[in-house]
Design a protein around this motif. Structure first.
Motif, PDB file in Angstrom:
ATOM      1  N   TYR A 138     -60.534  62.995   7.016  1.00  0.00           N
ATOM      2  CA  TYR A 138     -61.486  61.914   6.705  1.00  0.00           C
ATOM      3  C   TYR A 138     -62.909  62.501   6.826  1.00  0.00           C
ATOM      4  N   GLU A 165     -48.401  57.919   5.483  1.00  0.00           N
ATOM      5  CA  GLU A 165     -49.199  58.046   4.261  1.00  0.00           C
ATOM      6  C   GLU A 165     -50.654  58.397   4.547  1.00  0.00           C
ATOM      7  N   TYR A 166     -51.166  57.992   5.716  1.00  0.00           N
ATOM      8  CA  TYR A 166     -52.578  58.193   6.030  1.00  0.00           C
ATOM      9  C   TYR A 166     -52.773  59.250   7.103  1.00  0.00           C
ATOM     10  N   LYS A 197     -52.253  63.590   8.135  1.00  0.00           N
ATOM     11  CA  LYS A 197     -52.304  64.943   7.590  1.00  0.00           C
ATOM     12  C   LYS A 197     -53.473  65.137   6.598  1.00  0.00           C
ATOM     13  N   TYR A 198     -54.356  64.143   6.530  1.00  0.00           N
ATOM     14  CA  TYR A 198     -55.499  64.255   5.622  1.00  0.00           C
ATOM     15  C   TYR A 198     -56.797  64.215   6.440  1.00  0.00           C
ATOM     16  N   LYS A 205     -64.924  59.039   3.086  1.00  0.00           N
ATOM     17  CA  LYS A 205     -63.885  59.398   2.119  1.00  0.00           C
ATOM     18  C   LYS A 205     -62.644  59.926   2.851  1.00  0.00           C
ATOM     19  N   TYR A 206     -61.504  59.916   2.089  1.00  0.00           N
ATOM     20  CA  TYR A 206     -60.314  60.606   2.618  1.00  0.00           C
ATOM     21  C   TYR A 206     -59.567  61.228   1.439  1.00  0.00           C
ATOM     22  N   LYS A 207     -58.625  62.094   1.762  1.00  0.00           N
ATOM     23  CA  LYS A 207     -57.942  62.896   0.742  1.00  0.00           C
ATOM     24  C   LYS A 207     -58.954  63.637  -0.127  1.00  0.00           C
ATOM     25  N   GLY A 208     -60.006  64.018   0.517  1.00  0.00           N
ATOM     26  CA  GLY A 208     -60.986  64.827  -0.185  1.00  0.00           C
ATOM     27  C   GLY A 208     -62.029  64.013  -0.911  1.00  0.00           C
TER      28      GLY A 208
END
Length: 431
Positions: free
Chosen positions: A113, A107-108, A110-111, A66-69
Motif C-alpha cells: 500500500y 485478496e488484500y 501480499k501487496y 494506492k494498492y497493487k501498485g
C-alpha cells in the motif's frame, strides 16, 4: 487386494473418532494498526480482522493512497465509490489520514500500500492472513469398513489422512496403535498438498499388513499453531480401525455321513471358525420333521422324523461371511446293511411260512391217502369174507375151512364167522 468386506454385521468395528480442540480468536473484534513508513515491516493479521493504515503527509502534498501498485483507493482525501464496501477513510487531522480495511482476506494481502507522492511517499504491507482451520481431518483407507478377511494374510493397505490447510500450515503425523503401544510412522509417510478447490494437505501411509497388526488402529494427528501475539492453536485427529485379521473362514458339518434305517433322533451340527458368519441349512427334504437351534458359531439340525422310505440326500450347510460363501455337505442315507438285513428277515419269514404250509399240506394229503387206503383194504376183506356160496358153485381160489375155530353155527344152523361160542351153547356139526 486380497480382502473381503463383511456386510450386515453387529455394530461396525470401526473407530473414527475426531478430537478437535482450538480457541478461535475473535478476529471480527480485533484491530491491527499499521503505520506507513519509508521502509515498511510486513504485518501479519487474522482473517476477517480489521486493519487500520495510518498515513501522515506534508500538508502541501496531495493525499492519495494506492494498492497493487497503481490502483487508487483514496484520491484527494476522498475514497473512491467502488471501494466503499471494502474500505473506510477519514482524515484524522490536516496531515494524517486513516484507511480502514473492514475485513482482512487473502485478496488484500501480499501487496504494498502506498501513501502520498514524491519524496514523502511511504509504504505499508500486510504479510500473512492467519486462519485457523475449521474442519476435522478425514481418515480413509484403500479398504472399506471392516472387519477384514485377508486370504493370504498379507496385503498392501494404504491409509490417507486429509486436512484443511491454512496459514500457518498444519502439521500432520501418523501413528499405529497396537496393544497400548504407539509407533510413529510419520517419517515413512508421504505428504502431498493441494489448492483445489481449497488448500489441503494429505499424509499417506502404506504398508503390508499381516496378522501381527491384528486389532491395530491407525491414528492421524493434525495441529496448527498461530504465532504471537495470537498464541492460539488447533489440535485434531482422526483414526481408522481396528483392522481385524480373520483367517479364511470355514464351515464344518458333523457328522458328515450318516447311515441309518429308522431315524428317530439325529443331530447335525454345522460350525464355523468366525463368530460373525451367517449359517443356514438347505436341501432338507420337505417331508422331514426337524428343529433348528442357532448359536454364535454353530447351527444344529435336529431330526425328529425322516420317514421310513429308502432315501439318499446331501444336506448342505451354507456359511455367508462378507462377500464370501462356503458350503459344506452332510450325506444322509438309508443304511444299505440295515436294508439288506431287513429284507433278508422278510424273505426268511416268507420262506418259513411257505415251508410250513407245504409240510402241512403234504401231511394232510398223506393222512387222507393213508386213511382212504386203509378203508379200501378193510372194505375188500369184509366183502370177500361175507360172500355166500351159491349152490353148485364152489370158489376155486378163495375157500374157507369151515372146520376152523373161526366159524360156529348159529341157532338156525348157519355158519357164523368170528363169533365165539357161549358157555351154555354147543353146536354139533351136522354131517
Amino acid at each position: 487386494m486380497a480382502f473381503m468386506r463383511l456386510e450386515n454385521v453387529l455394530p461396525p468395528l470401526i473407530l473414527c473418532a475426531v478430537i478437535t480442540t482450538y480457541l478461535k480468536p475473535t478476529s471480527s473484534q480485533r484491530t491491527t494498526t499499521i503505520t506507513f513508513a519509508a521502509i515498511p515491516d510486513p504485518i501479519n493479521v487474522l482473517k476477517n480482522e480489521t486493519v487500520e493504515f495510518i498515513c501522515e503527509q506534508n500538508a502541501n502534498n496531495t493525499f492519495n493512497i494506492k494498492y497493487k501498485g497503481n490502483i487508487v483507493i483514496v484520491e484527494n482525501k476522498q475514497i473512491k465509490d467502488e471501494f466503499l464496501d471494502i474500505f473506510d477513510f477519514q482524515m484524522l487531522n490536516s496531515t494524517t489520514g486513516k484507511l480502514t480495511l473492514k475485513q482482512a482476506t487473502e485478496e488484500y494481502t501480499k501487496y504494498t500500500y502506498k501513501c502520498g507522492d514524491g519524496a514523502d511517499e511511504k509504504y505499508a504491507v500486510i504479510g500473512n492472513v492467519y486462519t485457523l482451520i475449521s474442519s476435522k481431518p478425514i481418515c480413509k483407507s484403500s479398504i472399506e469398513i471392516g472387519p477384514y478377511i485377508f486370504e493370504d494374510q498379507i496385503d498392501l493397505i494404504e491409509i490417507n489422512c486429509t486436512s484443511e490447510d491454512e496459514v500457518p500450515h498444519v502439521t500432520m503425523s501418523n501413528y499405529i496403535i497396537l496393544r497400548n503401544k504407539t509407533t510413529d510412522v510419520t517419517s515413512i509417510s508421504t505428504k502431498t498438498t493441494s489448492s483445489h478447490p481449497h488448500p489441503s494437505k494429505t499424509i499417506s501411509f502404506s504398508t503390508y499388513f499381516n496378522s501381527s497388526f491384528n486389532n491395530s488402529v491407525f491414528v492421524c494427528n493434525v495441529s496448527q499453531q498461530l504465532p504471537a501475539p495470537y498464541n492460539q492453536s488447533y489440535q485434531g485427529s482422526c483414526s481408522f480401525g481396528p483392522i481385524l485379521f480373520h483367517p479364511l473362514f470355514s464351515v464344518t458339518a458333523n457328522p458328515s455321513i450318516v447311515n441309518f434305517s429308522d431315524v428317530r433322533n439325529v443331530v447335525l451340527r454345522c460350525t464355523s471358525n468366525v463368530s460373525e458368519v451367517n449359517l443356514t441349512w438347505t436341501n432338507i427334504p420337505s417331508h422331514w420333521r426337524y428343529d433348528i437351534i442357532e448359536g454364535d458359531t454353530y447351527i444344529e439340525l435336529i431330526f425328529t422324523d425322516t420317514g421310513s422310505d429308502v432315501y439318499s440326500v446331501d444336506i448342505q450347510c451354507v456359511g455367508y461371511y462378507g462377500d464370501r460363501v462356503i458350503t459344506t455337505t452332510a450325506h444322509i442315507s438309508y443304511s444299505p446293511l440295515s436294508f439288506q438285513v431287513t429284507n433278508l428277515a422278510i424273505y426268511l419269514t416268507l420262506v418259513i411260512i411257505i415251508v410250513v404250509v407245504c409240510v402241512a399240506v403234504v401231511f394232510l394229503l398223506r393222512r387222507v391217502y393213508v386213511t382212504n387206503s386203509q378203508q379200501k383194504k378193510d372194505t375188500t376183506q369184509i366183502y370177500y369174507a361175507s360172500v355166500d356160496l351159491l349152490p353148485g358153485i364152489l370158489p376155486t381160489e378163495n375157500h374157507v375151512n369151515i372146520n376152523s375155530s373161526s366159524f360156529t353155527y348159529d341157532s338156525g344152523g348157519y355158519l357164523s364167522p368170528c363169533e365165539p361160542l357161549q358157555d351154555d351153547e354147543q353146536y354139533d356139526i351136522v354131517k
